[in-house]
Design an enzyme around this catalytic site. Structure first.
Site, PDB file in Angstrom:
ATOM      1  N   ASP A   6      27.540 -12.250  64.338  1.00 47.44           N
ATOM      2  CA  ASP A   6      28.970 -12.071  64.604  1.00 47.44           C
ATOM      3  C   ASP A   6      29.262 -12.478  66.044  1.00 47.44           C
ATOM      4  O   ASP A   6      28.543 -12.082  66.960  1.00 47.44           O
ATOM      5  CB  ASP A   6      29.330 -10.593  64.393  1.00 47.44           C
ATOM      6  CG  ASP A   6      30.823 -10.363  64.284  1.00 47.44           C
ATOM      7  OD1 ASP A   6      31.576 -10.882  65.142  1.00 47.44           O
ATOM      8  OD2 ASP A   6      31.240  -9.654  63.357  1.00 47.44           O
TER       9      ASP A   6
ATOM     10  N   HIS B 289      32.515 -10.368  53.129  1.00 48.01           N
ATOM     11  CA  HIS B 289      31.519 -10.387  54.192  1.00 48.01           C
ATOM     12  C   HIS B 289      31.032  -8.977  54.453  1.00 48.01           C
ATOM     13  O   HIS B 289      31.802  -8.032  54.474  1.00 48.01           O
ATOM     14  CB  HIS B 289      32.056 -11.038  55.472  1.00 48.01           C
ATOM     15  CG  HIS B 289      33.281 -10.424  56.042  1.00 48.01           C
ATOM     16  ND1 HIS B 289      34.533 -10.558  55.484  1.00 48.01           N
ATOM     17  CD2 HIS B 289      33.458  -9.664  57.153  1.00 48.01           C
ATOM     18  CE1 HIS B 289      35.426  -9.928  56.233  1.00 48.01           C
ATOM     19  NE2 HIS B 289      34.794  -9.369  57.246  1.00 48.01           N
TER      20      HIS B 289
ATOM     21  N   HIS C  41      28.832  -6.498  57.018  1.00 47.36           N
ATOM     22  CA  HIS C  41      28.371  -6.314  58.393  1.00 47.36           C
ATOM     23  C   HIS C  41      27.040  -5.571  58.359  1.00 47.36           C
ATOM     24  O   HIS C  41      26.896  -4.597  57.613  1.00 47.36           O
ATOM     25  CB  HIS C  41      29.357  -5.467  59.200  1.00 47.36           C
ATOM     26  CG  HIS C  41      30.709  -6.073  59.347  1.00 47.36           C
ATOM     27  ND1 HIS C  41      31.101  -6.734  60.489  1.00 47.36           N
ATOM     28  CD2 HIS C  41      31.766  -6.129  58.496  1.00 47.36           C
ATOM     29  CE1 HIS C  41      32.345  -7.163  60.344  1.00 47.36           C
ATOM     30  NE2 HIS C  41      32.773  -6.807  59.149  1.00 47.36           N
TER      31      HIS C  41
END
Ligand SMILES: [Zn+2]
Length: 149
Positions: free
Chosen positions: A34, A98, A100
């Site tokens: 990220d 998505h 994390h």
């Protein structure tokens, strides 16, 4: 493969039109760091195909994401070192599935507090610019994490 969306950031990353700092890649998934990490090692796992949210994706894709997330979490716990790693699907910012994965140094690492700055006047401003890491810094993190085996 399912459809991609021309104007979707994560579809562009999945097609490598935008090159992220990649940690792992499979036929269907891409794992990359990220650029606005909550903690060093904060990675995203996306399917290359476009699905808006995790509940829109086939279960096989979600299961593959979870399997990769477990491998990455174990690695992150080794190198940082922390007792816990977090894993979550969001979708509040970009409507492309998505997940994390990040080392948890504090239990509050997953709250939105990390994204909030409070100027002197007490005004609450949302922003992540102070967390953005440059490509060179991200490449150093990739070297530290190494290949996911
Ligand atoms: Zn997309």
């Amino acid at each position: 493969m399912a459809a991609v969306k021309a104007d979707c950031l994560f579809c562009k990353i999945g097609r490598r039109e935008i090159e992220p700092v990649v940690l792992a890649e499979t036929e269907r998934l891409l794992v990359f760091l990220d650029r606005n990490p909550i903690r060093e090692g904060h990675a995203l796992i996306i399917p290359k195909a476009h699905y808006d949210y995790f509940d829109d994706a086939p279960l096989a894709v979600v299961n593959e994401i979870t399997a990769l997330a477990q491998r990455l979490a174990k690695r992150l716990k080794e190198i940082y070192p922390v007792e816990k790693a977090a894993y979550m699907f969001s979708g509040g910012d970009i409507a492309h599935v998505h997940a994390h994965v990040l080392p948890l140094h504090k239990n509050s690492d997953l709250t939105s507090l990390r994204y909030v700055t409070a100027p002197a006047q007490g005004e609450i401003v949302l922003g992540m610019a102070h967390l953005t890491q440059e490509a060179e810094a991200l490449a150093a993190v990739r070297e530290k994490i190494g290949p996911l085996t």
